[in-house]
Design a protein around this motif. Structure first.
Motif, PDB file in Angstrom:
ATOM      1  N   GLY A 474      46.905  32.770  38.331  1.00 25.15           N
ATOM      2  CA  GLY A 474      48.171  33.081  38.972  1.00 25.15           C
ATOM      3  C   GLY A 474      48.116  32.915  40.480  1.00 25.15           C
ATOM      4  O   GLY A 474      47.150  32.379  41.045  1.00 25.15           O
ATOM      5  N   THR A 475      49.145  33.417  41.143  1.00 30.61           N
ATOM      6  CA  THR A 475      49.243  33.207  42.584  1.00 30.61           C
ATOM      7  C   THR A 475      48.115  33.897  43.350  1.00 30.61           C
ATOM      8  O   THR A 475      47.633  33.367  44.359  1.00 30.61           O
ATOM      9  CB  THR A 475      50.597  33.693  43.119  1.00 30.61           C
ATOM     10  OG1 THR A 475      50.707  35.113  42.949  1.00 30.61           O
ATOM     11  CG2 THR A 475      51.744  33.025  42.395  1.00 30.61           C
ATOM     12  N   MET A 476      47.685  35.072  42.877  1.00 31.80           N
ATOM     13  CA  MET A 476      46.596  35.754  43.559  1.00 31.80           C
ATOM     14  C   MET A 476      45.260  35.041  43.335  1.00 31.80           C
ATOM     15  O   MET A 476      44.347  35.148  44.157  1.00 31.80           O
ATOM     16  CB  MET A 476      46.510  37.215  43.118  1.00 31.80           C
ATOM     17  CG  MET A 476      47.620  38.075  43.694  1.00 31.80           C
ATOM     18  SD  MET A 476      47.620  38.057  45.504  1.00 31.80           S
ATOM     19  CE  MET A 476      49.309  38.606  45.831  1.00 31.80           C
ATOM     20  N   SER A 477      45.156  34.289  42.263  1.00 26.75           N
ATOM     21  CA  SER A 477      43.965  33.466  42.054  1.00 26.75           C
ATOM     22  C   SER A 477      43.928  32.331  43.070  1.00 26.75           C
ATOM     23  O   SER A 477      42.860  31.961  43.576  1.00 26.75           O
ATOM     24  CB  SER A 477      43.941  32.905  40.628  1.00 26.75           C
ATOM     25  OG  SER A 477      43.799  33.933  39.668  1.00 26.75           O
ATOM     26  N   VAL A 478      45.098  31.768  43.372  1.00 34.32           N
ATOM     27  CA  VAL A 478      45.169  30.740  44.430  1.00 34.32           C
ATOM     28  C   VAL A 478      44.803  31.362  45.773  1.00 34.32           C
ATOM     29  O   VAL A 478      44.036  30.788  46.556  1.00 34.32           O
ATOM     30  CB  VAL A 478      46.574  30.116  44.493  1.00 34.32           C
ATOM     31  CG1 VAL A 478      46.664  29.125  45.658  1.00 34.32           C
ATOM     32  CG2 VAL A 478      46.913  29.420  43.181  1.00 34.32           C
ATOM     33  N   ALA A 479      45.338  32.558  46.042  1.00 35.11           N
ATOM     34  CA  ALA A 479      45.018  33.249  47.295  1.00 35.11           C
ATOM     35  C   ALA A 479      43.525  33.545  47.381  1.00 35.11           C
ATOM     36  O   ALA A 479      42.926  33.471  48.461  1.00 35.11           O
ATOM     37  CB  ALA A 479      45.826  34.538  47.400  1.00 35.11           C
ATOM     38  N   ASP A 480      42.910  33.880  46.252  1.00 34.29           N
ATOM     39  CA  ASP A 480      41.466  34.136  46.234  1.00 34.29           C
ATOM     40  C   ASP A 480      40.691  32.859  46.498  1.00 34.29           C
ATOM     41  O   ASP A 480      39.627  32.881  47.143  1.00 34.29           O
ATOM     42  CB  ASP A 480      41.068  34.738  44.891  1.00 34.29           C
ATOM     43  CG  ASP A 480      39.635  35.254  44.888  1.00 34.29           C
ATOM     44  OD1 ASP A 480      39.218  35.860  45.900  1.00 34.29           O
ATOM     45  OD2 ASP A 480      38.928  35.062  43.887  1.00 34.29           O
ATOM     46  N   HIS A 481      41.201  31.732  46.035  1.00 34.30           N
ATOM     47  CA  HIS A 481      40.578  30.426  46.331  1.00 34.30           C
ATOM     48  C   HIS A 481      40.567  30.177  47.833  1.00 34.30           C
ATOM     49  O   HIS A 481      39.558  29.726  48.390  1.00 34.30           O
ATOM     50  CB  HIS A 481      41.354  29.322  45.612  1.00 34.30           C
ATOM     51  CG  HIS A 481      41.037  27.936  46.079  1.00 34.30           C
ATOM     52  ND1 HIS A 481      39.865  27.289  45.755  1.00 34.30           N
ATOM     53  CD2 HIS A 481      41.742  27.072  46.873  1.00 34.30           C
ATOM     54  CE1 HIS A 481      39.859  26.080  46.308  1.00 34.30           C
ATOM     55  NE2 HIS A 481      40.979  25.934  47.003  1.00 34.30           N
TER      56      HIS A 481
END
Length: 556
Positions: A474-481
């Motif tokens: 999800g979007t927080m996974s992108v932010a974590d990337h």
């Protein structure tokens, strides 16, 4: 400049309020979870500074002023001066709060200006970057350097420096810490690109892996009738009239909007006037000519653009990770067949694209010069940390964070600061729990989001946005990337607006938007960008950049 300095951090604050834990209405961007135990005892004890067993003895009184959120409901018999938070401050630390005045958040800055002008300021209070500078120059606020070093707990120091030392540096004047930064999650808010994946599947297109893939997708969304209505009425890329949805697009070109970046000679330059920006506007002009951008974008603010997205007219846009809740949940509610997915910004070349971010400070907490116990404010902040971020008790959560009926009790805190990656970390805990079914590491707020995702998986589409944000991929996974790979470019200007900025801003803003909008529309050739840069410099830009670099020399 419109986005120079700390004011950039506040631009997404309205969006952040849409993100909540289990209550669904609480700010979660900079936000957090709550506390391990009801008693938040300070680290020190004994009788130092008039304290006994961690409490002021006799109790002390601190005066303050504040915003009063209209959404907060008081329990019977409670008030702004007598509620769960104020009672805890007195019980745990021997600190009694006296609120001299409270106003609606929209009136806080104006009311504070009047208070500062009167010279009659309270013991501690929240101010804007400009107000902070005024107070420091007037000699009205305390030097907190030693107070911070001696009295701030390790937990507080970790909170204020989680994103590096920039926040504290921004609160430092002439080598002295003159305020406590009201930290915010600037990096977590980095833009990403959202794509309608149901349209990708319908047109048999792969998910984007390169910037050229995005261009091909944008073209297909215009020319291949992705909504199947037989009309040429869809657009590839959403743009608002203030370009707020273009930050990530610019970053793909290593161009940055409205901040100050370090040039080859080591001095600071205004990013919007740099050559990379011209390339980005050339691409936008080409996309506009190809019908991939709404020809009426110049008259549409964010809410109007969001209406277009919800109406199924746009297949791609840049936004923060919180777009999973707003505007996309409303879009999903309107058309349940819609599917969206977030992807990292993609570079136009072989250099990694970096997301531009602000300083990570929204406002400042200041203490009046001469206050007998300036260290007391760190007790208030310590209680915030324990009751808001570290709690695993549902009872404590409902008492100090969000009550059982959804009341946002956390808004009654007297002093707060936010973690830099709160929602990213929450997402990782939730993903782990979804995979292992072990909920022991989840806070009450985490559990609320976890339950929402389970409801979505069981068919409840009203929780689709929570899944889009917090589940794996999800979007927080992108932010974590972004976090794992340090894909950020931070605004180098980390102080309050300078006099030349305040003076020249209206003229320069008008010039900028008019010139660059005309380039997108094709009414001006791309080479007009060079003329815009020249005019920007002549109409005050050179003066601003000179003043910025004079500040930069002293800051270094």
């Amino acid at each position: 400049m419109k986005k120079a300095g700390l004011t950039t951090v506040t631009l997404m604050s309205a969006l952040s309020i849409a993100i909540a834990g289990c209550s669904g209405g609480k700010e979660q961007t900079p936000q957090p979870s709550a506390k391990p135990e009801a008693s938040a005892k300070p680290q020190d004890s004994g009788t130092a500074n008039g304290m006994k067993d961690g409490k002021y003895d006799p109790p002390i009184t601190l005066t303050t002023v504040r915003a009063q959120a209209p959404t907060v409901k008081f329990a019977e018999g409670d008030s702004l001066e007598n509620n769960a938070w104020t009672r805890a401050y007195k019980k745990e630390y021997g600190i009694k709060l006296k609120t001299l005045w409270a106003v609606d958040p929209t009136q806080l800055e104006q009311k504070m200006n009047l208070t500062i002008a009167s010279g009659e300021i309270p013991d501690f209070f929240q101010v804007t970057p400009t107000q902070f500078k005024q107070l420091a120059e007037a000699g009205l606020i305390a030097d907190l350097t030693d107070v911070y070093n001696k009295n701030a707990s390790d937990s507080i120091k970790k909170l204020l420096t989680e994103d590096g030392d920039t926040a504290l540096k921004s609160a430092t004047i002439n080598g002295k810490l003159m305020a406590i930064p009201y930290t915010a999650a600037a990096k977590e808010r980095s833009q990403m690109v959202f794509v309608r994946t149901d349209w990708l599947k319908k047109l048999n297109l792969p998910e984007p892996k390169t910037f050229n893939d995005l261009l091909a997708i944008s073209e297909a969304f215009v020319t291949k009738d992705p909504d199947g209505n037989g009309k040429n009425d869809t657009f590839g890329l959403a743009i608002d009239k203030e370009f707020g949805l273009l930050t990530g697009f610019f970053n793909s070109f290593h161009a940055y909007w409205g901040i100050y970046v370090k040039g080859a000679d080591g001095s600071l330059a205004y990013s919007t006037t740099q050559p990379e920006m011209k390339k980005a506007f050339k691409q936008l002009q080409d996309m506009f000519k190809a019908g991939q951008i709404d020809p009426e974008f110049g008259a549409k603010n964010l809410s109007k653009v969001y209406e277009s997205i919800a109406s199924g007219k746009v297949g791609m846009f840049y936004n923060t990770p919180y777009a999973g809740l707003s505007p996309l949940q409303a879009a999903k509610d309107k058309d349940p067949t819609m599917e969206w997915k977030a992807f990292p910004i993609l570079s136009v070349d072989d250099k990694p694209a970096k997301s531009q971010v602000g300083v990570g400070v929204s406002n400042y907490w200041v203490v009046k010069k001469g206050v007998q116990h300036p260290e007391a404010v760190f007790k208030l902040l310590e209680f915030w940390l324990k009751s808001f971020y570290e709690n695993t008790s549902n009872d404590i959560y409902q008492q100090y964070n969000t009550s059982a009926d959804g009341n946002q009790v956390w808004l009654l805190n007297a002093m707060a600061a936010y973690k830099s990656y709160k929602n990213i970390d929450e997402s990782l805990r939730i993903i782990g729990a979804l995979e292992t079914k072990d909920l022991s590491k989840l806070t009450p707020e985490d559990k609320g989001v976890y339950d929402r995702i389970l409801k979505f998986q069981a068919g409840d589409l009203s929780n689709w946005g929570w899944n889009l944000m917090f589940n794996k991929g999800g979007t927080m996974s992108v932010a974590d990337h972004y976090r794992k790979n340090n894909l950020y470019l931070v605004n180098e200007f980390i102080t309050s607006p300078l006099p030349s900025m305040l003076e020249k801003k209206p003229v320069l803003d008008k010039l900028e938007f008019e010139a660059l909008t005309k380039i997108i529309l094709g009414s001006s050739p791309v080479d007009e960008f060079d003329k815009y840069v020249e005019q920007w410099k002549k109409q005050g830009g050179d003066e601003v950049v000179k003043e910025v670099n004079e500040w930069y020399k002293t800051a270094k």
